[in-house]
Design an enzyme around this catalytic site. Sequence first.
Site, PDB file in Angstrom:
ATOM      1  N   ALA A   1       0.636  -1.324  -0.102  1.00 36.56           N
ATOM      2  CA  ALA A   1       0.108   0.028  -0.187  1.00 36.56           C
ATOM      3  C   ALA A   1       0.742   1.308   0.008  1.00 36.56           C
ATOM      4  O   ALA A   1       0.487   2.196   0.625  1.00 36.56           O
ATOM      5  CB  ALA A   1      -1.073  -0.064   1.171  1.00 36.56           C
TER       6      ALA A   1
ATOM      7  N   HIS B   1       5.006   4.617  -4.390  1.00 29.92           N
ATOM      8  CA  HIS B   1       6.269   4.541  -4.595  1.00 29.92           C
ATOM      9  C   HIS B   1       6.611   5.735  -5.335  1.00 29.92           C
ATOM     10  O   HIS B   1       6.010   6.058  -6.568  1.00 29.92           O
ATOM     11  CB  HIS B   1       6.723   3.354  -5.301  1.00 29.92           C
ATOM     12  CG  HIS B   1       6.813   2.256  -4.395  1.00 29.92           C
ATOM     13  ND1 HIS B   1       7.620   2.001  -3.563  1.00 29.92           N
ATOM     14  CD2 HIS B   1       6.110   1.055  -4.667  1.00 29.92           C
ATOM     15  CE1 HIS B   1       7.257   0.680  -2.842  1.00 29.92           C
ATOM     16  NE2 HIS B   1       6.186   0.285  -3.722  1.00 29.92           N
TER      17      HIS B   1
ATOM     18  N   LYS C   1      11.969  -5.359  -2.828  1.00 24.69           N
ATOM     19  CA  LYS C   1      12.576  -4.077  -2.057  1.00 24.69           C
ATOM     20  C   LYS C   1      12.831  -4.500  -0.570  1.00 24.69           C
ATOM     21  O   LYS C   1      13.159  -3.682   0.232  1.00 24.69           O
ATOM     22  CB  LYS C   1      11.383  -3.054  -1.844  1.00 24.69           C
ATOM     23  CG  LYS C   1      11.076  -2.362  -3.241  1.00 24.69           C
ATOM     24  CD  LYS C   1       9.969  -1.370  -3.290  1.00 24.69           C
ATOM     25  CE  LYS C   1       9.330  -1.238  -4.597  1.00 24.69           C
ATOM     26  NZ  LYS C   1      10.448  -0.534  -5.621  1.00 24.69           N
TER      27      LYS C   1
HETATM   28  C1  LIG Z   1       3.490  -8.386  -1.852  1.00 22.28           C
HETATM   29  C2  LIG Z   1       3.283  -7.388  -2.693  1.00 22.28           C
HETATM   30  C3  LIG Z   1       3.499  -6.151  -2.167  1.00 22.28           C
HETATM   31  C4  LIG Z   1       3.309  -5.051  -3.277  1.00 22.28           C
HETATM   32  N1  LIG Z   1       3.397  -3.693  -2.764  1.00 22.28           N
HETATM   33  C5  LIG Z   1       3.002  -2.521  -3.681  1.00 22.28           C
HETATM   34  C6  LIG Z   1       3.246  -1.255  -3.155  1.00 22.28           C
HETATM   35  O1  LIG Z   1       3.536  -0.987  -2.060  1.00 22.28           O
HETATM   36  N2  LIG Z   1       3.084  -0.467  -4.099  1.00 22.28           N
HETATM   37  C7  LIG Z   1       2.848  -0.697  -5.372  1.00 22.28           C
HETATM   38  O2  LIG Z   1       2.594   0.390  -6.319  1.00 22.28           O
HETATM   39  N3  LIG Z   1       2.457  -1.920  -5.740  1.00 22.28           N
HETATM   40  C8  LIG Z   1       2.725  -2.907  -4.924  1.00 22.28           C
HETATM   41  N4  LIG Z   1       2.475  -4.355  -5.384  1.00 22.28           N
HETATM   42  C9  LIG Z   1       2.293  -4.319  -6.735  1.00 22.28           C
HETATM   43  C10 LIG Z   1       0.684  -4.272  -6.860  1.00 22.28           C
HETATM   44  O3  LIG Z   1      -0.016  -4.797  -5.820  1.00 22.28           O
HETATM   45  C11 LIG Z   1       0.259  -4.726  -8.214  1.00 22.28           C
HETATM   46  O4  LIG Z   1       1.316  -4.219  -9.277  1.00 22.28           O
HETATM   47  C12 LIG Z   1      -0.830  -4.478  -8.814  1.00 22.28           C
HETATM   48  O5  LIG Z   1      -1.888  -4.808  -7.433  1.00 22.28           O
HETATM   49  C13 LIG Z   1      -1.443  -5.318 -10.005  1.00 22.28           C
HETATM   50  O6  LIG Z   1      -2.817  -4.615 -10.271  1.00 22.28           O
HETATM   51  P1  LIG Z   1      -3.654  -5.693 -11.292  1.00 22.28           P
HETATM   52  O7  LIG Z   1      -4.775  -4.816 -11.578  1.00 22.28           O
HETATM   53  O8  LIG Z   1      -2.614  -5.844 -12.769  1.00 22.28           O
HETATM   54  O9  LIG Z   1      -3.760  -7.089 -11.089  1.00 22.28           O
HETATM   55  P2  LIG Z   1      -4.994  -7.695 -10.000  1.00 22.28           P
HETATM   56  O10 LIG Z   1      -5.323  -6.870  -8.936  1.00 22.28           O
HETATM   57  O11 LIG Z   1      -4.517  -8.886  -9.567  1.00 22.28           O
HETATM   58  O12 LIG Z   1      -6.246  -7.557 -10.910  1.00 22.28           O
HETATM   59  C14 LIG Z   1      -6.579  -8.505 -11.870  1.00 22.28           C
HETATM   60  C15 LIG Z   1      -8.050  -8.984 -11.911  1.00 22.28           C
HETATM   61  O13 LIG Z   1      -8.197  -9.673 -13.038  1.00 22.28           O
HETATM   62  C16 LIG Z   1      -9.111 -10.560 -12.778  1.00 22.28           C
HETATM   63  N5  LIG Z   1      -9.231 -11.622 -13.734  1.00 22.28           N
HETATM   64  C17 LIG Z   1      -8.183 -12.731 -13.863  1.00 22.28           C
HETATM   65  N6  LIG Z   1      -8.508 -13.386 -15.125  1.00 22.28           N
HETATM   66  C18 LIG Z   1      -9.822 -13.164 -15.415  1.00 22.28           C
HETATM   67  C19 LIG Z   1     -10.711 -13.387 -16.315  1.00 22.28           C
HETATM   68  N7  LIG Z   1     -10.379 -14.465 -16.958  1.00 22.28           N
HETATM   69  N8  LIG Z   1     -11.832 -12.791 -16.649  1.00 22.28           N
HETATM   70  C20 LIG Z   1     -12.347 -11.590 -15.725  1.00 22.28           C
HETATM   71  N9  LIG Z   1     -11.321 -11.392 -14.617  1.00 22.28           N
HETATM   72  C21 LIG Z   1     -10.179 -11.928 -14.627  1.00 22.28           C
HETATM   73  C22 LIG Z   1      -8.812 -11.200 -11.198  1.00 22.28           C
HETATM   74  O14 LIG Z   1      -9.830 -11.758 -10.747  1.00 22.28           O
HETATM   75  C23 LIG Z   1      -8.215  -9.768 -10.659  1.00 22.28           C
HETATM   76  O15 LIG Z   1      -9.297  -9.280  -9.739  1.00 22.28           O
HETATM   77  C24 LIG Z   1       2.726  -5.155  -4.513  1.00 22.28           C
HETATM   78  C25 LIG Z   1       2.303  -6.607  -5.001  1.00 22.28           C
HETATM   79  C26 LIG Z   1       2.656  -7.604  -3.759  1.00 22.28           C
HETATM   80  C27 LIG Z   1       2.012  -9.036  -4.192  1.00 22.28           C
END
Ligand SMILES: Cc1cc2nc3c(=O)[nH]c(=O)nc-3n(C[C@H](O)[C@H](O)[C@H](O)COP(=O)(O)OP(=O)(O)OC[C@H]3O[C@@H](n4cnc5c(N)ncnc54)[C@H](O)[C@@H]3O)c2cc1C
Length: 472
Positions: free
Chosen positions: A52, A55, A254
């Site tokens: 959360a 950065h 990190k």
């Molecule tokens: C341990 C950890 C610490 C982190 N710390 C930070 C931080 O401090 N600051 C920062 O900026 N980032 C941080 N990140 C990175 C950040 O959380 C991710 O980059 C970001 O949440 C990615 O978002 P997203 O929307 O790509 O993925 P997601 O949040 O995974 O969203 C993808 C969505 O797609 C859906 N989906 C998948 N397949 C399908 C389908 N076939 N049909 C319909 N829906 C589908 C899933 O259900 C999901 O809800 C961290 C990550 C982790 C794991």
Amino acid sequence: MKKDRQRVDVLVIGGGVVGCAILRELARYSARVVLLEHNPDICEGTSKSNSAIVHTGFDASPGTLEARLLAEARELWPQVIEHLHIPYLQTGALLIATSDEELAMLTNEIIPKAERNGVTLSTLTREEILENAPYINSAILGGALVEGEGIIDPFWTTRAYCENAVLNGAQVFTGESVVGMSVEENSIAVHSSGDKTFAASLVVNAAGLWSDEVARLVGDDSFTLTPRKGQFIVVEEDYGVSQIILPIPNRISKGILVTPIIFGGVMLGPTAEDVREKSDLATTSEGLQQIRQGIAKLVPAMADAASVRQFAGLRAVSSTGEYIIRPSTASERLLHVAGIRSTGLSASPAIGRYVGDLARDQLGLVLREHFVEELPEYLSETHANEGDVICLCRSITRGEILAALRSPLPPQTLDGLKRRTGAMLGDCQGNICMPRLMQLFQQQRGCDPLALNKNYDGSSPVVARVAGKEGE
Ligand SMILES: Cc1cc2nc3c(=O)[nH]c(=O)nc-3n(C[C@H](O)[C@H](O)[C@H](O)COP(=O)(O)OP(=O)(O)OC[C@H]3O[C@@H](n4cnc5c(N)ncnc54)[C@H](O)[C@@H]3O)c2cc1C
């Protein structure tokens, strides 16, 4: 019988922070835009389980798309936070060096890299650090302050992007997984698990860790994603820590940090473990032990802090090592936004803008006449007779719960309600307030407590109805 096919301009797959930020930018245009999310609520994937932190991108690899978007996001955040009323605190981050090697790395690698990324770090002596932060390990040799780093609520951010898009005309279907796609002459046909079919002029693949599997639906195997697990420990007592405390980062992650939580308490972690399964969210005794060892190097008193909760998130590590924002090899009409590994929350305003611009240029979209930038502050709207406190740990009132249940994108699960309001996040973790929350859910949304899930299907906390007690 032929299923109804809905014609849309842009279809976004995935309701994480990335998909929802993109949806908001697309909603600026006079276009039909929809988002399909596999889970019963938005923000149930990686976007809900991270550190959360917004950065600055001080340690991004200079010259990459990730570094560029993080720099652009630094400019965009103040407006996003103001317009969407997102709780945010610029705490700054203290980088701590505990050995001569780490101190040399800070001086010779990290500070020059930060400067190339447009971020200035202020170096601090051991004495300066300990004077302001006496809880830090007294064995440190020095460090630096990254002033621009801050903390935010990732769920609030994702929900706010999404609700703002919905209020501007976008449609969101939760509990709808994309299970099939086929490339047609002027569109991509998209089929969902709920038997919906869309013909989309452009599909944005923002499916997080599953983006490679979505790509494979049209025969595109140009990249793969593997899960890297990060485990966390949540503690209520903050030991006086008001800033993010970072070790000197290593090449994989990190490292293990101390991060204040915007609504109170502190997060310790995360680990960085390459795992096999994309569904492996288990916490382990080894992982939790590793966190405590890492914390002992930063804030020794916290190493044995009582945990109220543990959880894990999965980073999407791409085979290319970089953000993948480009058309599919199978069709120009499928745009991948994948491999957004560790910085997706921070870069989200700029990823949204970047993808919105690509869609505009590709489809010739024009801005709609009236785009409402600002989200109403309905979550804090309470009425005089709704002021009784339901969540005692976090002082959340009935009015706040009702506002969430009446919102444009209401929760579908107890966890959805928790993340919208903060109820059940405190010491008792819902043991006291959950029955009243379920009652309000039932009153407002007509939801049978037996069918009301905590999160996924079959996770209802109610096992059975006692005969003769219905309606009590
Ligand atoms: C341990 C950890 C610490 C982190 N710390 C930070 C931080 O401090 N600051 C920062 O900026 N980032 C941080 N990140 C990175 C950040 O959380 C991710 O980059 C970001 O949440 C990615 O978002 P997203 O929307 O790509 O993925 P997601 O949040 O995974 O969203 C993808 C969505 O797609 C859906 N989906 C998948 N397949 C399908 C389908 N076939 N049909 C319909 N829906 C589908 C899933 O259900 C999901 O809800 C961290 C990550 C982790 C794991």
